[in-house]
Design a protein around this motif. Structure first.
Motif, mmCIF file in Angstrom:
data_model
loop_
_atom_site.group_PDB
_atom_site.id
_atom_site.type_symbol
_atom_site.label_atom_id
_atom_site.label_comp_id
_atom_site.label_asym_id
_atom_site.label_seq_id
_atom_site.Cartn_x
_atom_site.Cartn_y
_atom_site.Cartn_z
ATOM 1 N N ALA A 104 0.850 -1.193 0.000
ATOM 2 C CA ALA A 104 0.000 0.000 0.000
ATOM 3 C C ALA A 104 0.879 1.235 0.000
ATOM 4 O O ALA A 104 1.986 1.235 0.553
ATOM 5 N N TYR A 105 0.375 2.296 -0.632
ATOM 6 C CA TYR A 105 1.091 3.572 -0.670
ATOM 7 C C TYR A 105 0.143 4.687 -0.248
ATOM 8 O O TYR A 105 -1.054 4.642 -0.535
ATOM 9 N N THR A 106 0.698 5.693 0.397
ATOM 10 C CA THR A 106 -0.042 6.917 0.635
ATOM 11 C C THR A 106 0.956 8.037 0.894
ATOM 12 O O THR A 106 2.106 7.783 1.250
ATOM 13 N N VAL A 107 0.540 9.267 0.681
ATOM 14 C CA VAL A 107 1.348 10.448 0.979
ATOM 15 C C VAL A 107 0.503 11.347 1.869
ATOM 16 O O VAL A 107 -0.596 11.754 1.486
ATOM 17 N N ARG A 108 1.011 11.635 3.061
ATOM 18 C CA ARG A 108 0.254 12.433 4.020
ATOM 19 C C ARG A 108 1.143 13.468 4.694
ATOM 20 O O ARG A 108 2.352 13.294 4.782
ATOM 21 N N ASN A 109 0.503 14.507 5.187
ATOM 22 C CA ASN A 109 1.183 15.519 5.986
ATOM 23 C C ASN A 109 0.957 15.162 7.454
ATOM 24 O O ASN A 109 -0.174 15.226 7.942
ATOM 25 N N LEU A 110 2.010 14.791 8.158
ATOM 26 C CA LEU A 110 1.884 14.380 9.554
ATOM 27 C C LEU A 110 2.232 15.541 10.472
ATOM 28 O O LEU A 110 3.373 16.006 10.485
ATOM 29 N N PRO A 111 1.272 16.026 11.256
ATOM 30 C CA PRO A 111 1.575 17.089 12.220
ATOM 31 C C PRO A 111 2.331 16.535 13.422
ATOM 32 O O PRO A 111 2.281 15.332 13.712
ATOM 33 N N ALA A 112 3.040 17.408 14.118
ATOM 34 C CA ALA A 112 3.822 16.995 15.280
ATOM 35 C C ALA A 112 2.904 16.461 16.375
ATOM 36 O O ALA A 112 1.780 16.937 16.569
ATOM 37 N N GLY A 113 3.410 15.484 17.108
ATOM 38 C CA GLY A 113 2.657 14.940 18.223
ATOM 39 C C GLY A 113 3.053 13.509 18.530
ATOM 40 O O GLY A 113 3.915 12.920 17.876
ATOM 41 N N SER A 114 2.431 12.960 19.557
ATOM 42 C CA SER A 114 2.611 11.556 19.922
ATOM 43 C C SER A 114 1.629 10.706 19.126
ATOM 44 O O SER A 114 0.440 11.056 19.035
#
Length: 206
Positions: free
Chosen positions: A171-181
């Motif tokens: 599987a593939y995806t491109v996401r913007n991950l915000p800072a956090g736990s």
């Protein structure tokens, strides 16, 4: 990333069927982004972008669509795979081997991330879908709580990225991950029972 982060009506089989107005609103919201994608993909991905446009056109008429039968999921995978290989995003290449995540670092910097997820091993311990859940403020739930079944990931975290393999394909995806736990998790086994339990590990985006 905007398209990957959009909730497509009807893609969740457990959710109520979308109304005609919900479909029209979705089409109006996503059409500019879909058209931009269609105008900028390389030649070999034009047919895949056209699949997305056909889904948007159908939704604009208030008509539901089958995400798998329409070819939308396959087309999205092809586009995301090309982006993983060519667009220069930070990469996460994660493999589940009988429910043990290999290749997942303890942390990554916040921002765009291209994810490739492969599930290997026995059917009983096969990872069904990789979920990146950003733990909500005030929650004390841990990865161990998720793995033991004492807490449900979606009750304590906001899902920021999803990567679900199809058949033996990654599987593939491109996401913007915000800072956090975060807690990265997957149910193990075959739906709907997932007799293999749940894999879950702590993860940090800084």
């Amino acid at each position: 990333m905007a398209i990957n982060g959009t909730d497509f009506p009807g893609i969740d089989p457990d959710a109520p069927a979308p109304s005609a107005q919900e479909l029209k609103d979705f089409a109006a919201r996503i059409r500019p982004t879909a058209q931009s994608l269609r105008s900028n993909v390389p030649t070999q991905l034009v047919s895949q972008a056209d699949v997305l446009m056909s889904v948007v056109d159908r939704a604009s008429q208030g008509r539901a669509f089958d995400p798998e039968g329409s070819g939308l999921l396959a087309a999205g995978r092809d586009i995301d795979a090309w982006m993983f290989d060519h667009c220069g995003y930070r990469k996460l290449e994660v493999t589940s081997n009988d429910g043990i995540f290999i290749g997942l670092p303890a942390s990554v910097p916040a921002g765009p991330v291209a994810i490739r997820f492969t599930s290997r091993g026995s059917a009983e311990k096969s990872a069904f879908v990789l979920l990146f859940g950003q733990v909500r403020a005030g929650s004390t739930a841990t990865a161990r709580d998720i793995a033991s079944g004492q807490a449900n990931l979606e009750d304590v975290a906001d899902i920021r990225a999803v990567a679900q393999p199809t058949s033996d394909q990654p599987a593939y995806t491109v996401r913007n991950l915000p800072a956090g736990s975060y807690i990265v998790s997957s149910p193990l086994g075959t739906p709907p029972n997932f007799d293999g339990g749940t894999a879950a590990v702590a993860f940090r985006v800084s």
